[in-house]
Design a protein around this motif. Structure first.
Motif, PDB file in Angstrom:
ATOM      1  N   VAL A  55     -22.732   5.789   2.084  1.00 16.56           N
ATOM      2  CA  VAL A  55     -21.568   5.858   2.967  1.00 16.56           C
ATOM      3  C   VAL A  55     -20.819   4.531   2.935  1.00 16.56           C
ATOM      4  O   VAL A  55     -19.579   4.495   2.861  1.00 16.56           O
ATOM      5  CB  VAL A  55     -21.991   6.198   4.410  1.00 16.56           C
ATOM      6  CG1 VAL A  55     -20.786   6.105   5.354  1.00 16.56           C
ATOM      7  CG2 VAL A  55     -22.593   7.584   4.487  1.00 16.56           C
ATOM      8  N   PHE A  56     -21.566   3.432   2.967  1.00 16.31           N
ATOM      9  CA  PHE A  56     -20.955   2.102   2.922  1.00 16.31           C
ATOM     10  C   PHE A  56     -20.196   1.892   1.614  1.00 16.31           C
ATOM     11  O   PHE A  56     -19.069   1.375   1.609  1.00 16.31           O
ATOM     12  CB  PHE A  56     -22.036   1.031   3.083  1.00 16.31           C
ATOM     13  CG  PHE A  56     -21.510  -0.371   3.078  1.00 16.31           C
ATOM     14  CD1 PHE A  56     -20.809  -0.876   4.162  1.00 16.31           C
ATOM     15  CD2 PHE A  56     -21.717  -1.192   1.981  1.00 16.31           C
ATOM     16  CE1 PHE A  56     -20.314  -2.174   4.153  1.00 16.31           C
ATOM     17  CE2 PHE A  56     -21.229  -2.495   1.961  1.00 16.31           C
ATOM     18  CZ  PHE A  56     -20.531  -2.983   3.048  1.00 16.31           C
ATOM     19  N   ILE A  57     -20.797   2.317   0.507  1.00 17.68           N
ATOM     20  CA  ILE A  57     -20.127   2.195  -0.791  1.00 17.68           C
ATOM     21  C   ILE A  57     -18.847   3.022  -0.810  1.00 17.68           C
ATOM     22  O   ILE A  57     -17.800   2.574  -1.293  1.00 17.68           O
ATOM     23  CB  ILE A  57     -21.069   2.642  -1.929  1.00 17.68           C
ATOM     24  CG1 ILE A  57     -22.241   1.660  -2.054  1.00 17.68           C
ATOM     25  CG2 ILE A  57     -20.315   2.735  -3.255  1.00 17.68           C
ATOM     26  CD1 ILE A  57     -23.280   2.078  -3.065  1.00 17.68           C
ATOM     27  N   ARG A  58     -18.931   4.244  -0.270  1.00 16.03           N
ATOM     28  CA  ARG A  58     -17.747   5.112  -0.196  1.00 16.03           C
ATOM     29  C   ARG A  58     -16.640   4.448   0.608  1.00 16.03           C
ATOM     30  O   ARG A  58     -15.469   4.475   0.209  1.00 16.03           O
ATOM     31  CB  ARG A  58     -18.148   6.452   0.432  1.00 16.03           C
ATOM     32  CG  ARG A  58     -17.010   7.267   1.022  1.00 16.03           C
ATOM     33  CD  ARG A  58     -16.043   7.747  -0.034  1.00 16.03           C
ATOM     34  NE  ARG A  58     -14.950   8.493   0.563  1.00 16.03           N
ATOM     35  CZ  ARG A  58     -13.829   7.960   1.022  1.00 16.03           C
ATOM     36  NH1 ARG A  58     -13.652   6.641   0.985  1.00 16.03           N
ATOM     37  NH2 ARG A  58     -12.876   8.716   1.518  1.00 16.03           N
ATOM     38  N   ILE A  59     -16.990   3.839   1.712  1.00 13.84           N
ATOM     39  CA  ILE A  59     -15.998   3.202   2.577  1.00 13.84           C
ATOM     40  C   ILE A  59     -15.367   2.001   1.888  1.00 13.84           C
ATOM     41  O   ILE A  59     -14.133   1.862   1.853  1.00 13.84           O
ATOM     42  CB  ILE A  59     -16.648   2.776   3.905  1.00 13.84           C
ATOM     43  CG1 ILE A  59     -17.060   4.008   4.722  1.00 13.84           C
ATOM     44  CG2 ILE A  59     -15.692   1.907   4.717  1.00 13.84           C
ATOM     45  CD1 ILE A  59     -17.876   3.682   5.953  1.00 13.84           C
ATOM     46  N   ILE A  60     -16.201   1.127   1.337  1.00 10.86           N
ATOM     47  CA  ILE A  60     -15.712  -0.112   0.724  1.00 10.86           C
ATOM     48  C   ILE A  60     -14.788   0.180  -0.446  1.00 10.86           C
ATOM     49  O   ILE A  60     -13.648  -0.320  -0.513  1.00 10.86           O
ATOM     50  CB  ILE A  60     -16.890  -0.990   0.267  1.00 10.86           C
ATOM     51  CG1 ILE A  60     -17.641  -1.554   1.471  1.00 10.86           C
ATOM     52  CG2 ILE A  60     -16.387  -2.133  -0.622  1.00 10.86           C
ATOM     53  CD1 ILE A  60     -16.842  -2.508   2.309  1.00 10.86           C
ATOM     54  N   PHE A  61     -15.250   0.984  -1.374  1.00  6.84           N
ATOM     55  CA  PHE A  61     -14.457   1.214  -2.590  1.00  6.84           C
ATOM     56  C   PHE A  61     -13.294   2.161  -2.338  1.00  6.84           C
ATOM     57  O   PHE A  61     -12.281   2.102  -3.046  1.00  6.84           O
ATOM     58  CB  PHE A  61     -15.354   1.717  -3.721  1.00  6.84           C
ATOM     59  CG  PHE A  61     -16.196   0.635  -4.334  1.00  6.84           C
ATOM     60  CD1 PHE A  61     -15.655  -0.214  -5.293  1.00  6.84           C
ATOM     61  CD2 PHE A  61     -17.486   0.430  -3.923  1.00  6.84           C
ATOM     62  CE1 PHE A  61     -16.413  -1.231  -5.844  1.00  6.84           C
ATOM     63  CE2 PHE A  61     -18.270  -0.578  -4.470  1.00  6.84           C
ATOM     64  CZ  PHE A  61     -17.726  -1.421  -5.431  1.00  6.84           C
ATOM     65  N   GLY A  62     -13.410   3.031  -1.338  1.00  5.42           N
ATOM     66  CA  GLY A  62     -12.264   3.844  -0.961  1.00  5.42           C
ATOM     67  C   GLY A  62     -11.145   2.982  -0.409  1.00  5.42           C
ATOM     68  O   GLY A  62      -9.970   3.172  -0.744  1.00  5.42           O
ATOM     69  N   MET A 158     -19.548   9.987  -3.196  1.00  6.48           N
ATOM     70  CA  MET A 158     -19.343  11.235  -2.463  1.00  6.48           C
ATOM     71  C   MET A 158     -20.155  12.373  -3.064  1.00  6.48           C
ATOM     72  O   MET A 158     -20.531  13.315  -2.355  1.00  6.48           O
ATOM     73  CB  MET A 158     -17.855  11.609  -2.455  1.00  6.48           C
ATOM     74  CG  MET A 158     -17.018  10.777  -1.485  1.00  6.48           C
ATOM     75  SD  MET A 158     -17.635  10.866   0.217  1.00  6.48           S
ATOM     76  CE  MET A 158     -17.408  12.607   0.572  1.00  6.48           C
ATOM     77  N   ARG A 159     -20.431  12.302  -4.350  1.00  9.32           N
ATOM     78  CA  ARG A 159     -21.289  13.326  -4.954  1.00  9.32           C
ATOM     79  C   ARG A 159     -22.686  13.269  -4.356  1.00  9.32           C
ATOM     80  O   ARG A 159     -23.320  14.300  -4.124  1.00  9.32           O
ATOM     81  CB  ARG A 159     -21.368  13.115  -6.470  1.00  9.32           C
ATOM     82  CG  ARG A 159     -20.122  13.514  -7.233  1.00  9.32           C
ATOM     83  CD  ARG A 159     -20.365  13.476  -8.730  1.00  9.32           C
ATOM     84  NE  ARG A 159     -19.198  13.882  -9.490  1.00  9.32           N
ATOM     85  CZ  ARG A 159     -19.178  14.036 -10.809  1.00  9.32           C
ATOM     86  NH1 ARG A 159     -20.282  13.798 -11.512  1.00  9.32           N
ATOM     87  NH2 ARG A 159     -18.082  14.404 -11.423  1.00  9.32           N
ATOM     88  N   VAL A 160     -23.160  12.050  -4.121  1.00 12.92           N
ATOM     89  CA  VAL A 160     -24.469  11.880  -3.503  1.00 12.92           C
ATOM     90  C   VAL A 160     -24.450  12.416  -2.079  1.00 12.92           C
ATOM     91  O   VAL A 160     -25.431  12.960  -1.575  1.00 12.92           O
ATOM     92  CB  VAL A 160     -24.890  10.398  -3.513  1.00 12.92           C
ATOM     93  CG1 VAL A 160     -26.245  10.200  -2.839  1.00 12.92           C
ATOM     94  CG2 VAL A 160     -24.927   9.864  -4.942  1.00 12.92           C
ATOM     95  N   LEU A 161     -23.287  12.279  -1.416  1.00  8.68           N
ATOM     96  CA  LEU A 161     -23.154  12.663  -0.012  1.00  8.68           C
ATOM     97  C   LEU A 161     -22.607  14.081   0.165  1.00  8.68           C
ATOM     98  O   LEU A 161     -22.241  14.461   1.277  1.00  8.68           O
ATOM     99  CB  LEU A 161     -22.212  11.684   0.707  1.00  8.68           C
ATOM    100  CG  LEU A 161     -22.660  10.224   0.755  1.00  8.68           C
ATOM    101  CD1 LEU A 161     -21.502   9.330   1.199  1.00  8.68           C
ATOM    102  CD2 LEU A 161     -23.853  10.058   1.689  1.00  8.68           C
TER     103      LEU A 161
END
Length: 206
Positions: A55-62, A158-161
């Motif tokens: 989730v953190f990776i999704r937020i940062i790179f998004g 997001m694929r992981v999530l």
């Protein structure tokens, strides 16, 4: 993607009056406000989610991808900026290879090659060789490439999530972006006029 095009178009108009940090703050702050009724109704249990790291990776790179998309749109045409951002799926196999250690399917190579060749021919970077705007075009293209690459990393996360609930992901995304952009927005704060305020509200709703 139509909503994204409209957001970038409106942002290019708003940035003449307010800073980019203020635009992103309004965008995420307004979106967060729309989620608050659901949060107040169901409480902290609505924010429970696994894979916080992803989730953190999704937020940062998004967020990084969106910032560089805005930067790109200030330097080059809106069409080219969106095109570079939409090239994110071309990077996804390489991100999966590096991050998830999953080899690239040989059947994808032809599509990847044609995708990058098509991207080069559409952008025609060789046109930047002449004229006084060489640096501007190169910087804008670089920003666009970074936005696409960042988006590809967000897509892989997001694929992981994909089996996780979307509400906590969106809530943390808007909350984090609002907190991060608030300090620079306050430093360069300009109270938006009526028309600009409506543009910022529209960006947040979209």
């Amino acid at each position: 993607r139509l909503a994204l095009v409209i957001i970038i178009f409106l942002s290019r108009s708003a940035i003449r009056s307010v800073s980019m940090a203020e635009i992103i703050f309004f965008q995420n702050g307004i979106a967060l406000i729309f989620l608050l009724p659901f949060f107040f109704k169901f409480g902290l249990k609505s924010l429970k989610i696994e894979n916080y790291w992803h989730v953190f990776i999704r937020i940062i790179f998004g967020l990084i991808g969106f910032v560089f998309l805005l930067l790109s749109a200030q330097e080059i045409s809106l069409t080219d900026s969106i095109l570079l951002n939409n090239a994110a799926p071309l990077y996804v196999p390489f991100v999966i290879l590096i991050w998830r250690k999953v080899p690239i399917d040989q059947r994808l190579w032809l599509g990847i090659i044609f995708g990058f060749v098509g991207l080069v021919f559409i952008l025609q970077p060789w046109k930047a060789i002449s004229g006084a705007s060489v640096l501007q075009i190169e910087i804008g293209t670089l920003y666009g490439l970074i936005s696409g690459l960042s988006l590809s990393i967000a897509l892989v996360s997001m694929r992981v999530l994909r089996f996780s609930r979307m509400f906590p992901i969106l809530f943390f995304c808007y909350l984090f972006a609002s907190i991060v952009t608030l300090p620079p927005a306050l430093v360069e704060w300009t109270t938006p006029s009526g028309s600009v305020l409506w543009i910022l509200i529209a960006i947040g709703i979209l």
